[in-house]
Design a protein around this motif. Structure first.
Motif, mmCIF file in Angstrom:
data_model
loop_
_atom_site.group_PDB
_atom_site.id
_atom_site.type_symbol
_atom_site.label_atom_id
_atom_site.label_comp_id
_atom_site.label_asym_id
_atom_site.label_seq_id
_atom_site.Cartn_x
_atom_site.Cartn_y
_atom_site.Cartn_z
ATOM 1 N N HIS A 190 0.824 -1.210 0.000
ATOM 2 C CA HIS A 190 0.000 0.000 0.000
ATOM 3 C C HIS A 190 0.858 1.261 0.000
ATOM 4 N N GLY A 191 1.996 1.179 -0.725
ATOM 5 C CA GLY A 191 2.750 2.375 -1.039
ATOM 6 C C GLY A 191 3.518 3.026 0.090
ATOM 7 N N GLN A 192 3.958 2.258 1.077
ATOM 8 C CA GLN A 192 4.746 2.815 2.173
ATOM 9 C C GLN A 192 6.036 2.007 2.318
ATOM 10 N N PRO A 193 6.944 2.127 1.341
ATOM 11 C CA PRO A 193 8.134 1.262 1.325
ATOM 12 C C PRO A 193 9.076 1.470 2.499
ATOM 13 N N ASP A 194 9.265 2.705 2.957
ATOM 14 C CA ASP A 194 10.202 2.942 4.053
ATOM 15 C C ASP A 194 9.729 2.253 5.334
ATOM 16 N N ALA A 195 8.448 2.390 5.620
ATOM 17 C CA ALA A 195 7.900 1.733 6.815
ATOM 18 C C ALA A 195 7.987 0.223 6.680
ATOM 19 N N ALA A 196 7.755 -0.285 5.474
ATOM 20 C CA ALA A 196 7.811 -1.723 5.241
ATOM 21 C C ALA A 196 9.219 -2.262 5.477
ATOM 22 N N ILE A 197 10.210 -1.581 4.925
ATOM 23 C CA ILE A 197 11.596 -2.040 5.064
ATOM 24 C C ILE A 197 12.033 -2.004 6.526
ATOM 25 N N ASP A 198 11.643 -0.971 7.235
ATOM 26 C CA ASP A 198 11.988 -0.869 8.651
ATOM 27 C C ASP A 198 11.427 -2.054 9.438
ATOM 28 N N LEU A 199 10.196 -2.425 9.168
ATOM 29 C CA LEU A 199 9.573 -3.527 9.902
ATOM 30 C C LEU A 199 10.145 -4.880 9.494
ATOM 31 N N VAL A 200 10.459 -5.047 8.212
ATOM 32 C CA VAL A 200 11.104 -6.291 7.791
ATOM 33 C C VAL A 200 12.437 -6.454 8.516
ATOM 34 N N SER A 201 13.178 -5.368 8.617
ATOM 35 C CA SER A 201 14.487 -5.430 9.284
ATOM 36 C C SER A 201 14.338 -5.803 10.752
ATOM 37 N N GLN A 202 13.246 -5.388 11.378
ATOM 38 C CA GLN A 202 13.008 -5.745 12.776
ATOM 39 C C GLN A 202 12.507 -7.183 12.919
ATOM 40 N N SER A 203 11.842 -7.676 11.884
ATOM 41 C CA SER A 203 11.262 -9.020 11.975
ATOM 42 C C SER A 203 12.311 -10.118 11.849
ATOM 43 N N PHE A 204 13.335 -9.907 11.030
ATOM 44 C CA PHE A 204 14.310 -10.966 10.744
ATOM 45 C C PHE A 204 15.025 -11.486 11.995
ATOM 46 N N PRO A 205 15.556 -10.617 12.867
ATOM 47 C CA PRO A 205 16.244 -11.146 14.053
ATOM 48 C C PRO A 205 15.324 -11.918 14.987
ATOM 49 N N LEU A 206 14.033 -11.581 14.977
ATOM 50 C CA LEU A 206 13.090 -12.231 15.881
ATOM 51 C C LEU A 206 12.619 -13.582 15.353
ATOM 52 N N HIS A 207 12.530 -13.715 14.038
ATOM 53 C CA HIS A 207 12.065 -14.969 13.432
ATOM 54 C C HIS A 207 12.856 -15.180 12.142
#
Length: 235
Positions: A190-207
């Motif tokens: 839905h057109g919010q790439p910066d927010a998406a990338i930030d959350l992906v980066s936070q998700s990887f270490p957790l799972h």
């Protein structure tokens, strides 16, 4: 914490219902475009599925394994509930939530949190099923409905509230990683790439298993050419 999350989820259900017009409540959906009551009936079914897990535990039985093939089940539930009135679908969702509250209240801390207690669940504690079926999953459906009805702000809000509930319940965990990742997918589509990338980066270490999945997840296709996203795989 689980009970607090369920209380918030019940309030979210009420808010969703209160915001619907009479026409929206009465609408008959289609397989490719669900109505409000289709979404409610679908949510109720999967909460009832968690109720059944707790019922097995109370009876001293091994709880059923998590479902892996969803589409045929979802199609069957849609067909069963499509023509039923709003009041019936809504009452079923309310009853399912009420039963889940009773389920959690009647379970021990160990039953809720021990990842090795039930072999059929392959390390998945009962608490994660509670959050998944009653908090995270409904939020995804509310958000989709709001998007389809021209309210992206509310769609975003309902998703972020679900992530907050999961963070408050589990803290840093695989469950929180999944929640971050799902919200990232929402932003990416839905057109919010910066927010998406930030959350992906936070998700990887957790799972960490999300790293491999993200390489093929079409929800993230809009990010693939962005240097910031590519850098997630080189760090």
């Amino acid at each position: 914490k689980l009970l607090a999350a369920l209380t918030r989820a019940q309030a979210q259900l009420q808010t969703f219902a209160d915001g619907l017009s009479d026409d929206e409540r009465a609408a008959i959906g289609e397989t490719t475009h669900w109505s409000a009551k289709d979404n409610i009936a679908h949510m109720a079914f999967w909460i009832r599925n968690t109720n059944a897990v707790f019922a097995a535990v109370r009876q001293g039985n091994e709880p059923p394994a998590s479902e892996n093939i969803f589409q045929p089940i979802n199609e069957r539930v849609f067909a069963e509930w499509q023509a039923r009135p709003w009041a019936e679908s809504y009452a079923e969702a309310q009853a399912a939530y009420a039963q889940l509250v009773a389920d959690v209240e009647g379970a021990s801390e160990e039953e809720l949190t021990d990842t090795q207690r039930y072999p059929s669940r392959k390390g998945d504690p009962l608490s994660s099923s509670v959050i998944g079926s009653a908090v995270g999953h409904p939020a995804e459906h509310y958000a989709q409905y709001y998007l389809e009805h021209g309210d992206p702000a509310r769609a975003t809000a309902v998703q972020t509230q679900a992530v907050a509930a999961i963070r408050d319940t589990f803290g840093p965990s695989e469950a929180l990683g999944d929640a971050y990742y799902n919200l990232a997918c929402f932003y990416a589509t839905h057109g919010q790439p910066d927010a998406a990338i930030d959350l992906v980066s936070q998700s990887f270490p957790l799972h960490q298993s999300l790293i491999a999945w993200s390489r093929q997840d079409t929800d993230l296709d809009s990010l693939r050419d962005l240097p910031a996203f590519q850098a997630l795989y080189t760090n």
